[in-house]
Design a protein around this motif. Structure first.
Motif, short mmCIF file in Angstrom:
data_model
loop_
_atom_site.label_atom_id
_atom_site.label_comp_id
_atom_site.label_asym_id
_atom_site.label_seq_id
_atom_site.Cartn_x
_atom_site.Cartn_y
_atom_site.Cartn_z
N GLU A 1 113.80 43.69 24.53
CA GLU A 1 114.03 42.84 25.54
C GLU A 1 114.20 41.26 25.11
N TRP A 2 113.61 40.87 23.87
CA TRP A 2 113.23 39.80 23.54
C TRP A 2 114.61 39.12 22.80
N LYS A 3 115.45 38.05 23.34
CA LYS A 3 116.39 37.62 22.94
C LYS A 3 116.19 36.32 21.91
N LEU A 4 116.69 36.52 20.51
CA LEU A 4 116.39 35.50 19.73
C LEU A 4 117.18 34.20 20.21
N ILE A 5 116.46 33.12 20.40
CA ILE A 5 117.19 31.82 20.56
C ILE A 5 117.36 30.76 19.32
N ALA A 6 116.41 30.51 18.68
CA ALA A 6 116.25 29.83 17.66
C ALA A 6 115.42 29.97 16.47
N GLN A 7 115.39 29.24 15.17
CA GLN A 7 114.74 29.39 14.43
C GLN A 7 114.23 28.08 13.80
N MET A 8 112.91 27.81 13.63
CA MET A 8 112.18 26.53 13.22
C MET A 8 111.48 26.76 11.92
N PRO A 9 112.29 26.41 10.83
CA PRO A 9 111.49 26.32 9.33
C PRO A 9 110.83 25.13 9.11
N PHE B 1 115.75 25.98 3.50
CA PHE B 1 114.58 26.60 4.79
C PHE B 1 113.60 27.33 3.89
N GLY B 2 113.89 28.22 3.19
CA GLY B 2 112.93 29.16 2.61
C GLY B 2 111.70 28.64 1.84
N SER B 3 112.18 27.30 1.38
CA SER B 3 111.13 26.55 0.45
C SER B 3 109.90 25.95 1.36
N GLY B 4 110.22 26.20 2.80
CA GLY B 4 108.94 25.62 3.77
C GLY B 4 107.84 26.68 3.63
N TYR B 5 106.84 26.18 4.48
CA TYR B 5 105.52 26.80 4.63
C TYR B 5 105.66 28.11 5.67
N GLY B 6 106.61 27.89 6.52
CA GLY B 6 106.68 29.00 7.72
C GLY B 6 107.84 28.74 8.48
N THR B 7 108.05 29.63 9.34
CA THR B 7 109.19 29.40 10.65
C THR B 7 108.87 29.95 11.74
N VAL B 8 108.97 29.08 12.78
CA VAL B 8 108.58 29.73 14.10
C VAL B 8 110.00 30.46 14.75
N LEU B 9 109.80 31.54 15.48
CA LEU B 9 111.09 32.16 15.84
C LEU B 9 110.90 32.02 17.40
N PHE B 10 112.01 31.50 18.13
CA PHE B 10 111.84 31.51 19.72
C PHE B 10 112.61 32.16 20.24
N PHE B 11 112.14 33.23 21.38
CA PHE B 11 112.81 34.22 22.04
C PHE B 11 112.49 33.68 23.41
N GLU B 12 113.59 34.58 24.10
CA GLU B 12 113.40 34.53 25.78
C GLU B 12 113.28 36.02 26.06
N ASP B 13 112.40 36.67 26.89
CA ASP B 13 112.20 37.79 27.06
C ASP B 13 113.24 38.02 28.50
N GLN B 14 114.37 38.78 28.33
CA GLN B 14 115.19 38.99 29.07
C GLN B 14 114.72 40.11 30.44
N SER C 1 108.57 32.96 30.42
CA SER C 1 109.50 33.96 29.75
C SER C 1 109.79 33.68 28.15
N ALA C 2 109.16 32.75 27.69
CA ALA C 2 108.98 32.36 26.34
C ALA C 2 108.11 33.39 25.47
N ARG C 3 108.81 33.60 24.15
CA ARG C 3 108.12 34.62 23.45
C ARG C 3 108.34 33.98 21.95
N VAL C 4 107.07 33.98 20.99
CA VAL C 4 107.29 33.32 19.88
C VAL C 4 106.84 34.06 18.80
N VAL C 5 107.49 34.23 17.82
CA VAL C 5 106.89 34.97 16.50
C VAL C 5 106.83 33.78 15.41
#
Length: 199
Positions: A167-175, A89-102, A48-52
C-alpha cells in the motif's frame, strides 16, 4: 541545533558531492527524521507519510538496484553519465525513501466523498512538505542532500528488498552525506514578479 531555521532555509541546497562520512550519530539521524515525520502537517491529520531510511550497505544496495534498473533501459553507449550519477548518490552516507500510504488516502476518499479527487493531491502536498522538512533538518545537522525520483522504475524491487507494504507508494529518494564541495551561487528571479501583497 547549529543553525536557526532561516539560515538553514538559505543554506539548503542540492549537494551532488557527498561522502560516506557521517557528521552525527545514527541515533541522531533517526531522531531528526522521526521528529520530521511526526510534526509535518497532513490533510485531515491523515498522517499518511511513511519513511524508510537506508544506511551503510543498505544505502549502497539501493543505488546498485537503481543503476542496474537504468542499465536495462539506457543505451550502453550513453550509459556512462548515468552510471556516474548513480555512483555519486551511492557515495553518500544514507538515503531517505519517502512513501505515501495509499490505504489511508483511500479510506479518506470513502469517508469524504465530496473531497475524493483532492485527497491524492493533498497527499502529494504533505509529502512535499515532509521532504522539505527532512532536507532542511539534515542541512542543520551538517549533511548535504538532493531529492531524486527514480520511481516507479525501482518500486517493485525496493518493496521486495526491504519488505515494504504494497500500500505504500514510493514518492522520492533523498541521498545524503557529508558535503565534499559547496554548490555555486544560486540565481533568483525578481521577487516582485513572484509575490504580490494587498493591504
Amino acid at each position: 541545533m547549529g543553525k536557526d531555521f532561516y539560515t538553514a532555509l538559505k543554506d539548503r541546497r542540492s549537494y551532488y558531492g557527498i561522502s560516506k562520512e557521517s557528521v552525527v550519530s545514527d541515533e541522531r539521524i533517526q531522531e531528526v527524521i522521526k521528529e520530521a515525520v511526526k510534526h509535518t502537517p497532513s490533510s485531515f491529520n491523515s498522517q499518511s507519510a511513511r519513511v524508510v531510511v537506508l544506511l551503510g550497505e543498505q544505502h549502497d544496495k539501493l543505488w546498485n538496484i537503481t543503476k542496474e534498473t537504468l542499465r536495462k533501459i539506457v543505451p550502453a553507449d550513453s550509459f556512462g553519465p548515468t552510471e556516474d550519477k548513480m555512483n555519486a548518490f551511492g557515495s553518500g552516507y544514507g538515503t531517505v525513501l519517502f512513501f505515501e500510504d495509499q490505504s489511508v488516502i483511500e479510506n479518506l476518499q470513502n469517508q469524504f466523498e465530496a473531497y475524493k479527487d483532492n485527497f491524492p493531491i493533498w497527499s502529494q502536498h504533505s509529502s512535499g512538505m515532509l521532504q522539505f522538512v527532512v532536507w532542511t533538518a539534515l542541512e542543520i545537522e551538517g549533511f548535504g542532500a538532493t531529492l531524486q525520483h527514480y520511481n516507479p522504475l525501482i518500486d517493485d524491487e525496493v518493496k521486495q528488498t526491504w519488505n515494504v507494504p504494497s500500500e505504500w507508494k514510493l514518492i522520492a529518494q533523498m541521498p545524503f552525506g557529508k558535503p565534499t564541495f559547496t554548490p555555486g551561487e544560486k540565481e533568483f528571479q525578481p521577487l516582485d514578479q513572484r509575490v504580490k501583497f494587498h493591504s
